[in-house]
Design a protein around this motif. Structure first.
Motif, short mmCIF file in Angstrom:
data_model
loop_
_atom_site.label_atom_id
_atom_site.label_comp_id
_atom_site.label_asym_id
_atom_site.label_seq_id
_atom_site.Cartn_x
_atom_site.Cartn_y
_atom_site.Cartn_z
N ALA A 1 -6.20 -6.72 18.34
CA ALA A 1 -7.20 -7.53 17.64
C ALA A 1 -6.57 -8.82 17.12
CB ALA A 1 -7.80 -6.73 16.48
N SER A 2 -5.40 -8.70 16.50
CA SER A 2 -4.73 -9.88 15.94
C SER A 2 -4.35 -10.88 17.02
CB SER A 2 -3.48 -9.45 15.16
OG SER A 2 -3.81 -8.60 14.08
N ARG A 3 -3.90 -10.39 18.15
CA ARG A 3 -3.46 -11.29 19.22
C ARG A 3 -4.64 -12.01 19.89
NH1 ARG A 3 0.01 -7.32 22.61
NH2 ARG A 3 0.52 -9.12 23.93
N LEU A 4 -5.79 -11.36 19.94
CA LEU A 4 -6.99 -12.07 20.41
C LEU A 4 -7.30 -13.23 19.46
CD1 LEU A 4 -9.31 -9.09 21.42
CD2 LEU A 4 -8.28 -10.75 22.98
N GLY A 5 -7.14 -12.99 18.18
CA GLY A 5 -7.33 -14.05 17.22
C GLY A 5 -6.33 -15.18 17.42
N ASP A 6 -5.10 -14.84 17.73
CA ASP A 6 -4.07 -15.87 17.99
C ASP A 6 -4.45 -16.73 19.19
OD1 ASP A 6 -2.59 -14.85 15.89
OD2 ASP A 6 -1.27 -13.67 17.18
N ARG A 7 -4.93 -16.09 20.26
CA ARG A 7 -5.32 -16.86 21.45
C ARG A 7 -6.47 -17.81 21.13
NH1 ARG A 7 -1.75 -13.99 22.31
NH2 ARG A 7 -0.82 -15.82 21.31
N ALA A 8 -7.42 -17.33 20.34
CA ALA A 8 -8.56 -18.17 19.97
C ALA A 8 -8.10 -19.36 19.12
CB ALA A 8 -9.60 -17.35 19.21
N ALA A 9 -7.24 -19.09 18.14
CA ALA A 9 -6.76 -20.16 17.27
C ALA A 9 -5.98 -21.20 18.06
CB ALA A 9 -5.89 -19.57 16.16
N GLU A 10 -5.17 -20.76 19.02
CA GLU A 10 -4.41 -21.69 19.85
C GLU A 10 -5.32 -22.61 20.65
OE1 GLU A 10 -0.76 -18.49 20.55
OE2 GLU A 10 -2.10 -19.02 22.20
N ALA A 11 -6.49 -22.10 21.03
CA ALA A 11 -7.43 -22.89 21.83
C ALA A 11 -8.43 -23.66 20.96
CB ALA A 11 -8.19 -21.97 22.79
N GLY A 12 -8.29 -23.56 19.65
CA GLY A 12 -9.21 -24.25 18.76
C GLY A 12 -10.59 -23.64 18.70
N VAL A 13 -10.69 -22.34 18.99
CA VAL A 13 -11.97 -21.63 18.99
C VAL A 13 -12.21 -21.03 17.61
CG1 VAL A 13 -13.22 -19.65 19.95
CG2 VAL A 13 -11.87 -21.13 21.46
N PRO A 14 -13.40 -21.20 17.03
CA PRO A 14 -13.70 -20.56 15.74
C PRO A 14 -13.55 -19.04 15.85
CG PRO A 14 -15.35 -22.22 16.27
CD PRO A 14 -14.51 -22.04 17.51
N VAL A 15 -12.77 -18.45 14.97
CA VAL A 15 -12.48 -17.02 15.09
C VAL A 15 -12.32 -16.40 13.71
CG1 VAL A 15 -10.00 -17.48 15.28
CG2 VAL A 15 -10.93 -15.31 16.13
N SER A 16 -12.77 -15.15 13.61
CA SER A 16 -12.57 -14.34 12.41
C SER A 16 -12.06 -12.97 12.84
CB SER A 16 -13.87 -14.19 11.63
OG SER A 16 -13.71 -13.29 10.55
N VAL A 17 -10.84 -12.65 12.43
CA VAL A 17 -10.26 -11.32 12.70
C VAL A 17 -10.13 -10.61 11.36
CG1 VAL A 17 -8.27 -10.03 13.53
CG2 VAL A 17 -9.02 -12.08 14.76
N GLU A 18 -10.73 -9.43 11.24
CA GLU A 18 -10.71 -8.68 9.99
C GLU A 18 -10.10 -7.31 10.24
OE1 GLU A 18 -14.61 -8.62 8.27
OE2 GLU A 18 -14.90 -10.79 8.51
#
Length: 309
Positions: free
Chosen positions: A248-265
């Motif tokens: 879950a955390s790494r999916l959030g990392d990929r999104a953040a790297e691409a500038g995609v709005p993301v919320s990982v809880e």
């Protein structure tokens, strides 16, 4: 700090943890293990309506509750390690998500391994999305969603949608996604004793059946290795005690790297797909948050969902 209800059910789950599997465990026994896990999902909400349907060649079922808004659709991918599970086994969870989202959900009966290996499930998801949009459902009204392996599959299908040049859906959400079939996340080892649902052996054997000779690092199999450029907003929830927490955390990392709005809880003291346990307050909070994400991303429209036969 986890609630007392979750602590109670965690102790019960430890006593009822599925039996260990081995490399030569047959597929029937593996599927029984996953069925045992989905049996924990509890009763199906009484107000939920289920309609058997197909989107082109892909079968599944529509899930509706009384508060579903026209023009708001969840395309849902069930869990089961790519080798087990069905829309029927996940009815309770899908109905709860549909209710909190005020949406109709199409729960996909994608093809399972080992009979249909990778990338059959991804192709089924892409075909279902094409059919939804071809039948008049706007991509801006659709959110991809899934739990467990279905959560990883939702991201794999999202990758396929983008690479096919199709209009992207409004968003993507996942509960406890299995998004790394290389099993390289630290939590796979660190949480092995705490996870009451999964084991390294169960995940490894499931991945072997699904992948056959394909690489577990293929981004369509393990979206943690994908580039998330141009992805829509993402929400991912997982439990702190589960082996797949780092997925879950790494999916959030990929999104953040691409500038995609993301919320990982990451919910403290929670297990794999804890949203299925209606007795713990954390499950209700998570489902409310996920439902809010769907509602905010998809405005109700004039068209209705397409109950294809």
């Amino acid at each position: 700090m986890p609630s007392w209800q979750s602590s109670f059910f965690d102790r019960y789950s430890r006593m009822a943890k599925p039996r260990a599997v081995e490399a030569d465990t047959d597929i029937a026994e593996l599927r029984r293990q996953y069925t045992y896990l989905s049996d924990r999902f509890g009763a199906v909400p009484r107000e939920a309506i289920f309609e058997q349907a197909s989107l082109g060649p892909v079968k599944g079922e529509w899930v509706k509750t009384s508060n579903a808004s026209a023009g708001r659709v969840i395309l849902y991918f069930h869990g089961g390690g790519y080798i087990a599970g069905s829309p029927e086994s996940h009815r309770a969870l899908v109905a709860k998500l549909a209710h909190t989202s005020e949406a109709a959900a199409f729960s996909l009966a994608y093809r399972l391994a080992p009979e249909f290996a990778f990338p059959a499930a991804v192709r089924d998801g892409l075909d279902a999305y094409r059919q939804l949009t071809a039948r008049g459902v706007s991509p801006s009204s659709i959110v991809l969603a899934g739990s467990g392996s279905g959560g990883g599959l939702a991201f794999s299908v999202l990758l396929a949608i983008r690479n096919a040049g199709l209009t992207m859906p409004a968003g993507c959400l996942a509960m406890s996604p299995w998004a790394d079939l290389t099993l390289s996340g630290w939590s796979v080892m660190n949480n092995a004793r705490d996870d009451t649902a999964l084991s390294w052996e169960l995940l490894f054997v499931s991945a072997r059946h699904y992948l056959k000779k394909s690489s577990p690092a293929d981004p369509y199999a393990s979206p943690v290795f994908a580039n998330f450029k141009d992805f829509p907003p993402i929400m991912v929830h997982a439990g702190s005690l589960e082996m797949l927490k780092d997925d879950a955390s790494r999916l959030g990392d990929r999104a953040a790297e691409a500038g995609v709005p993301v919320s990982v809880e990451i919910y403290d003291g929670m297990q794999h797909v804890f949203q299925a346990n209606s007795h713990v307050p954390e499950a209700r909070v998570s489902l409310q948050r996920l439902g809010q994400f769907v509602r905010q991303r998809t405005a109700p429209r004039a068209e209705t969902y397409v109950a294809a036969k």
